[in-house]
Motif scaffolding. Structure first.
Motif, PDB file in Angstrom:
ATOM      1  N   PRO A 171       0.801  -1.228   0.000  1.00  0.00           N
ATOM      2  CA  PRO A 171       0.000   0.000   0.000  1.00  0.00           C
ATOM      3  C   PRO A 171       0.833   1.277   0.000  1.00  0.00           C
ATOM      4  CG  PRO A 171      -0.901  -1.585   1.555  1.00  0.00           C
ATOM      5  CD  PRO A 171       0.426  -2.140   1.099  1.00  0.00           C
ATOM      6  N   HIS A 172       1.963   1.259   0.694  1.00  0.00           N
ATOM      7  CA  HIS A 172       2.836   2.436   0.758  1.00  0.00           C
ATOM      8  C   HIS A 172       3.323   2.831  -0.637  1.00  0.00           C
ATOM      9  CE1 HIS A 172       6.035   5.138   1.963  1.00  0.00           C
ATOM     10  NE2 HIS A 172       6.963   4.321   1.489  1.00  0.00           N
TER      11      HIS A 172
ATOM     12  N   ALA B 102       0.376   4.247  -2.684  1.00  0.00           N
ATOM     13  CA  ALA B 102       0.078   5.612  -2.246  1.00  0.00           C
ATOM     14  C   ALA B 102       1.080   6.603  -2.831  1.00  0.00           C
ATOM     15  CB  ALA B 102       0.083   5.685  -0.720  1.00  0.00           C
TER      16      ALA B 102
ATOM     17  N   VAL C  36      -7.708  -3.837   1.458  1.00  0.00           N
ATOM     18  CA  VAL C  36      -7.187  -2.908   2.457  1.00  0.00           C
ATOM     19  C   VAL C  36      -8.049  -1.657   2.434  1.00  0.00           C
ATOM     20  CG1 VAL C  36      -4.851  -3.804   2.295  1.00  0.00           C
ATOM     21  CG2 VAL C  36      -5.534  -1.923   0.815  1.00  0.00           C
ATOM     22  N   SER C  37      -8.032  -0.900   3.525  1.00  0.00           N
ATOM     23  CA  SER C  37      -8.976   0.207   3.657  1.00  0.00           C
ATOM     24  C   SER C  37      -8.382   1.575   3.355  1.00  0.00           C
ATOM     25  CB  SER C  37      -9.566   0.213   5.070  1.00  0.00           C
ATOM     26  OG  SER C  37      -8.540   0.329   6.044  1.00  0.00           O
ATOM     27  N   ASN C  38      -7.067   1.739   3.523  1.00  0.00           N
ATOM     28  CA  ASN C  38      -6.509   3.085   3.440  1.00  0.00           C
ATOM     29  C   ASN C  38      -6.053   3.478   2.040  1.00  0.00           C
ATOM     30  OD1 ASN C  38      -4.501   1.109   3.691  1.00  0.00           O
ATOM     31  ND2 ASN C  38      -3.001   2.575   4.478  1.00  0.00           N
ATOM     32  N   VAL C  39      -5.937   2.533   1.122  1.00  0.00           N
ATOM     33  CA  VAL C  39      -5.547   2.794  -0.264  1.00  0.00           C
ATOM     34  C   VAL C  39      -6.497   1.981  -1.149  1.00  0.00           C
ATOM     35  CG1 VAL C  39      -3.684   2.635  -1.964  1.00  0.00           C
ATOM     36  CG2 VAL C  39      -3.129   3.109   0.423  1.00  0.00           C
TER      37      VAL C  39
ATOM     38  N   SER D 221      -8.035  -0.679  -3.389  1.00  0.00           N
ATOM     39  CA  SER D 221      -7.496  -2.027  -3.514  1.00  0.00           C
ATOM     40  C   SER D 221      -8.423  -2.921  -4.317  1.00  0.00           C
ATOM     41  CB  SER D 221      -7.253  -2.646  -2.132  1.00  0.00           C
ATOM     42  OG  SER D 221      -8.472  -2.854  -1.445  1.00  0.00           O
TER      43      SER D 221
END
Length: 225
Positions: A187-188, A191, A209-212, A214
């Protein structure tokens, strides 16, 4: 922050390789699966504990390097930990060519997705923290024909998320970042690509995944084209 690309603009996919297209048979990327067997032919009295310590030393070299280290240097660090002389013959044996299918396999969703993307006229490239022989590995597994360009850390002298990695691939395709979708299992790194103006998706085959943004299968890429 650069605005992310919209799906309507997309003309290409930039793929990570390890953990995305390929996985190691047996589950370990580095050193490759035949490392212990090869070294034992030169020193048959080494123990599993010694090999574990040597592999940890090799991991430290990776962690301290700004790009993928030289293959021989990586092996020298581990051989030094084992107390084994890194002779030219042993170093050559450790990097000898073996059929990629002996060590690696593609994920089940890879070939069908690449084939359909190609059929739809989608352009493709690879952006990977890897050694220079990555195109040869892809060739041995029959997927190199799909990719027009490679951005490889050991060739460029930098790792993702250095912007040069992403830009090398999109520039090789003569496309703007907004025309490219970058996919990776980290994810990093996705992003970072989004901040540079690329579209991005994390491929998380186990769960989203929730923050990026997917997807759980590469086949979902077909929804973009």
């Amino acid at each position: 922050m650069t605005q992310p690309a919209s799906p309507e603009n997309l003309r290409a996919v930039l793929f990570d390789s390890g953990g995305m297209l390929l996985r190691p048979i047996g589950g370990r990327w580095n050193p490759r699966a035949d490392f212990e067997q090869t070294v034992l032919t030169h020193d048959p009295f080494l123990t599993a504990e010694q090999f574990a310590e040597a592999i940890t030393a090799g991991d430290r070299l990776f962690a301290a390097s700004s790009s993928t280290p030289d293959y021989d240097d990586y092996h020298r660090v581990m051989l030094h930990s084992l107390g084994v002389d890194p002779t030219p013959a042993l170093l050559a044996d450790l990097r000898r060519d073996v059929p990629p299918a002996v060590l690696l396999e593609t994920y089940p969703d890879v070939e069908e997705t690449l084939e359909e993307l190609s059929r739809r006229g989608v352009r493709m490239a690879v952006v990977s923290d890897a050694w220079p022989n990555l195109p040869d590995l892809h060739a041995g597994l029959g997927i190199d024909r799909y990719f027009e360009a490679y951005a490889i850390s050991a060739v460029l002298g930098c790792d993702k998320p250095d912007p040069r990695m992403y830009h090398h691939a999109s520039s090789a395709l003569d496309l703007a970042p907004a025309e490219c979708l970058f996919v990776d299992d980290d994810p990093h790194l996705v992003a970072a690509a989004i901040r540079l103006g690329y579209a991005g998706r994390v491929v998380s085959r186990d769960s989203a995944v929730s923050n990026v943004p997917s997807i759980t299968s590469l086949t979902e890429l077909l929804d973009f084209f």
